[in-house]
Design an enzyme around this catalytic site. Structure first.
Site, PDB file in Angstrom:
ATOM      1  N   HIS A  97      -1.261  10.092  11.156  1.00  0.00           N
ATOM      2  CA  HIS A  97      -2.658  10.412  10.849  1.00  0.00           C
ATOM      3  C   HIS A  97      -3.567   9.820  11.909  1.00  0.00           C
ATOM      4  O   HIS A  97      -3.344   8.715  12.392  1.00  0.00           O
ATOM      5  CB  HIS A  97      -3.064   9.919   9.455  1.00  0.00           C
ATOM      6  CG  HIS A  97      -2.766   8.473   9.208  1.00  0.00           C
ATOM      7  ND1 HIS A  97      -1.496   8.018   8.924  1.00  0.00           N
ATOM      8  CD2 HIS A  97      -3.564   7.388   9.197  1.00  0.00           C
ATOM      9  CE1 HIS A  97      -1.524   6.706   8.744  1.00  0.00           C
ATOM     10  NE2 HIS A  97      -2.767   6.286   8.915  1.00  0.00           N
ATOM     11  N   HIS A  99      -7.274   8.457  12.619  1.00  0.00           N
ATOM     12  CA  HIS A  99      -8.532   7.998  12.019  1.00  0.00           C
ATOM     13  C   HIS A  99      -9.682   8.484  12.901  1.00  0.00           C
ATOM     14  O   HIS A  99      -9.639   8.329  14.119  1.00  0.00           O
ATOM     15  CB  HIS A  99      -8.588   6.464  11.988  1.00  0.00           C
ATOM     16  CG  HIS A  99      -7.609   5.826  11.061  1.00  0.00           C
ATOM     17  ND1 HIS A  99      -7.956   5.401   9.799  1.00  0.00           N
ATOM     18  CD2 HIS A  99      -6.298   5.510  11.211  1.00  0.00           C
ATOM     19  CE1 HIS A  99      -6.902   4.847   9.215  1.00  0.00           C
ATOM     20  NE2 HIS A  99      -5.878   4.900  10.044  1.00  0.00           N
TER      21      HIS A  99
END
Ligand code: AMP
Ligand code: ZN
Length: 139
Positions: A97, A99
């Protein structure tokens, strides 16, 4: 199955901001700042370097399209964009992922600050470090 896979499947709730064939972006449940978004590939993979080429490209294509809207939405001229790639780097959820954290004003949050960073290092030190990396790249 990890929590982000549950979110992809719709089995866990999320506040989505973008979805396409390969990627999904949603709000971080514990935001560092308003507008803190997590961008993931729908396919589960822990490490960015293990992503298949197509998904890797899809992830960064989506990132490119999201940065400006996220910044503008929070009147932010800047954003922190980062990946915690593995547990030693603070990765809590083992699913790649990115950010994206909009920064409307200087908050002093900078993962690159800290006294250890600024101790003096000589030319040989840098050359040795660079050489180690170059050797591994060539391997
Ligand atoms: P990392 O330390 O890079 O693995 O970051 C994981 C991030 O996921 C943290 O910022 C958490 O706040 C966020 N997070 C964990 N669970 C959820 C969830 N169910 N929905 C949205 N964000 C989450
Ligand atoms: Zn997953």
């Amino acid at each position: 199955m990890c929590i982000f896979c549950h979110i992809v499947e719709g089995a866990a709730p999320s506040h989505k901001v973008h979805e396409d064939e390969h990627t999904l972006a949603f709000l971080d449940i514990n935001p560092v700042a308003d507008g803190h978004v997590l961008l993931i590939t729908k396919h589960h993979q822990q490490f960015v370097e293990d992503l298949p080429e197509e998904l890797y490209n899809a992830l960064f294509d989506t990132l490119k399209g999201l940065v400006k809207p996220i910044q503008v939405a929070f009147d932010a001229p800047a954003s922190n964009i980062f990946i915690n790639n593995g547990p030693n780097a603070g990765q809590l959820i083992p699913h790649v992922h990115i950010h994206i954290i909009p920064r409307p004003k200087k908050t002093g949050m900078n993962i690159f600050s800290g006294a250890a960073r600024f101790r003096p290092r000589n030319r040989e030190y840098f050359e040795e470090i660079a050489q180690k990396i170059r050797e591994e790249i060539r391997r």
